[in-house]
Design an enzyme around this catalytic site. Sequence first.
Site, PDB file in Angstrom:
ATOM      1  CB  CYS A 175      11.241  14.459 -18.128  1.00  0.00           C
ATOM      2  SG  CYS A 175      11.281  15.307 -19.717  1.00  0.00           S
ATOM      3  CD1 TRP A 196      17.516  11.022 -19.567  1.00  0.00           C
ATOM      4  CD2 TRP A 196      16.410  10.488 -17.702  1.00  0.00           C
ATOM      5  NE1 TRP A 196      16.717  12.098 -19.217  1.00  0.00           N
ATOM      6  CE2 TRP A 196      16.028  11.798 -18.083  1.00  0.00           C
ATOM      7  CE3 TRP A 196      15.834   9.936 -16.546  1.00  0.00           C
ATOM      8  CZ2 TRP A 196      15.103  12.560 -17.363  1.00  0.00           C
ATOM      9  CZ3 TRP A 196      14.922  10.694 -15.833  1.00  0.00           C
ATOM     10  CH2 TRP A 196      14.563  11.985 -16.236  1.00  0.00           C
ATOM     11  NE  ARG A 234      22.581  17.159 -23.369  1.00  0.00           N
ATOM     12  CZ  ARG A 234      22.796  18.204 -22.575  1.00  0.00           C
ATOM     13  NH1 ARG A 234      23.296  19.301 -23.073  1.00  0.00           N
ATOM     14  NH2 ARG A 234      22.518  18.142 -21.295  1.00  0.00           N
ATOM     15  CB  THR A 265      16.341  14.247 -24.581  1.00  0.00           C
ATOM     16  OG1 THR A 265      16.054  14.074 -25.967  1.00  0.00           O
ATOM     17  CG2 THR A 265      17.431  15.286 -24.427  1.00  0.00           C
ATOM     18  CB  VAL A 266      12.989  11.018 -21.603  1.00  0.00           C
ATOM     19  CG1 VAL A 266      13.763   9.761 -21.331  1.00  0.00           C
ATOM     20  CG2 VAL A 266      13.159  12.028 -20.474  1.00  0.00           C
ATOM     21  CD  GLU A 280      10.249  18.496 -29.814  1.00  0.00           C
ATOM     22  OE1 GLU A 280      11.451  18.680 -29.604  1.00  0.00           O
ATOM     23  OE2 GLU A 280       9.357  18.949 -29.081  1.00  0.00           O
ATOM     24  CB  SER A 281       7.578  16.077 -25.936  1.00  0.00           C
ATOM     25  OG  SER A 281       7.877  17.459 -25.911  1.00  0.00           O
ATOM     26  CE1 TYR A 329      14.453  22.042 -17.659  1.00  0.00           C
ATOM     27  CE2 TYR A 329      12.199  22.582 -18.277  1.00  0.00           C
ATOM     28  CZ  TYR A 329      13.120  21.685 -17.765  1.00  0.00           C
ATOM     29  OH  TYR A 329      12.711  20.444 -17.346  1.00  0.00           O
TER      30      TYR A 329
HETATM   31  N1  LIG Z   1      12.762  18.892 -27.081  1.00  0.00           N
HETATM   32  C1  LIG Z   1      12.714  17.786 -26.239  1.00  0.00           C
HETATM   33  C2  LIG Z   1      13.331  18.101 -24.880  1.00  0.00           C
HETATM   34  C3  LIG Z   1      13.403  16.908 -23.990  1.00  0.00           C
HETATM   35  C4  LIG Z   1      14.367  17.119 -22.801  1.00  0.00           C
HETATM   36  O1  LIG Z   1      15.047  18.143 -22.704  1.00  0.00           O
HETATM   37  N2  LIG Z   1      14.397  16.133 -21.884  1.00  0.00           N
HETATM   38  C5  LIG Z   1      15.325  16.192 -20.761  1.00  0.00           C
HETATM   39  C6  LIG Z   1      14.654  15.766 -19.463  1.00  0.00           C
HETATM   40  S1  LIG Z   1      13.506  16.950 -18.852  1.00  0.00           S
HETATM   41  C7  LIG Z   1      16.440  15.186 -20.956  1.00  0.00           C
HETATM   42  O2  LIG Z   1      16.184  14.024 -21.213  1.00  0.00           O
HETATM   43  N3  LIG Z   1      17.693  15.625 -20.787  1.00  0.00           N
HETATM   44  C8  LIG Z   1      18.846  14.772 -20.819  1.00  0.00           C
HETATM   45  C9  LIG Z   1      20.043  15.455 -21.447  1.00  0.00           C
HETATM   46  O3  LIG Z   1      19.904  16.572 -21.951  1.00  0.00           O
HETATM   47  O4  LIG Z   1      21.109  14.846 -21.435  1.00  0.00           O
HETATM   48  C10 LIG Z   1      11.254  17.371 -26.129  1.00  0.00           C
HETATM   49  O5  LIG Z   1      10.387  18.229 -25.857  1.00  0.00           O
HETATM   50  O6  LIG Z   1      10.974  16.209 -26.334  1.00  0.00           O
END
Ligand SMILES: N[C@@H](CCC(=O)N[C@@H](CS)C(=O)NCC(=O)O)C(=O)O
Length: 328
Positions: free
Chosen positions: A68, A101, A132, A134-135, A150-151, A196
């Site tokens: 990611c 994940w 979601r 997310t990581v 949020e990264s 993306y």
């Molecule tokens: N805005 C978030 C986006 C993070 C993101 O989209 N991570 C993706 C992996 S590249 C994820 O974990 N997706 C899992 C999902 O959407 O279920 C950030 O920048 O931290």
Amino acid sequence: MASPRAALPPGLIVRTGKFVWNTMWHTMMSQMAPRSTSGDYTRPQSAFRGRDISPEPHRHYLIVGMSCPWAHRTLITRALKGLQATVDVITVYPSTDEGRWLFDLNQADVPFAECRSLPEFYRRAQSDYVGRATVPVLGDRQTQTIINNESADIIELLNHEFEPFATGPDLYPEALRPTIDQLNEQIYATVNNGVYRCGFAQTQAAYDQAVSELFATLDQLDDRLATQRYLCGAALTLADVRLFTTLIRFDVAYHGIFKCNRRRIADYPHLSGYLADIYQLPGIADTCDIEAVKRDYFGNLFPLNPGGIVPIGPGWEGLKAPHGREQL
Ligand SMILES: N[C@@H](CCC(=O)N[C@@H](CS)C(=O)NCC(=O)O)C(=O)O
């Protein structure tokens, strides 16, 4: 000898196949990649935006997936700040069938020990969470909370909030903030999220727009990097961290699976050297898992690559080549 079977009329097979696949594709894409009415990918907002940190060794952890780009930002910032012994890292892996994940349960220090997947983890941290999973995640063992997911925020927190333990330089210096913020805004929209927008576009027009904005910015950045080592001059900043994680995935993943193929980064004289330069800085190569990038993008984005076949190339030896950018 077996008698030849009567073939189905090809027109029927093609029309049925297209209908079934298009219906499935739009259903899966709407889950994976929410879109605007014009078919443009619209990334959901992150829900946890806390900024309150009490720095202590091993109290905070990052949850990351190695493929990611957003999580990769946090690993790089942690390395550049010398925070490896302060902020822990927990790695998750994509499940090919579940679209989520998963934790490696042999990893000793997963918070909430019995969580198997990241969505379970999010719900343990906040029971009514519906977004979601997310990581990256920045979590706090002591309060058992998710501080931030949020990264863009997390790298600022790593840069500032762990000062008693940090050894690396300030990556977001006051004097450069207006320039960094301006670059971030353009690079996020057209490059970080731009790739993306190309890959998840659901109409030709949305793809055409995204791909032309992407390469217009890359052309501009290549010119900018002709005369200076990093985006803001001689010192690396958070703007470089954010650009790097997209560039390093570009030729091996985005060029193919996201159709970002007007050019490769290897074809840009300055961006290619810049990429190698950052890759070769101390601690950075350890944060890059290029095989995981290829495996996860080609293997797990089912609607974009239903066969799951991972291409052989391209090689990435160029990252280790001399780049000569120290002179700039
Ligand atoms: N805005 C978030 C986006 C993070 C993101 O989209 N991570 C993706 C992996 S590249 C994820 O974990 N997706 C899992 C999902 O959407 O279920 C950030 O920048 O931290």
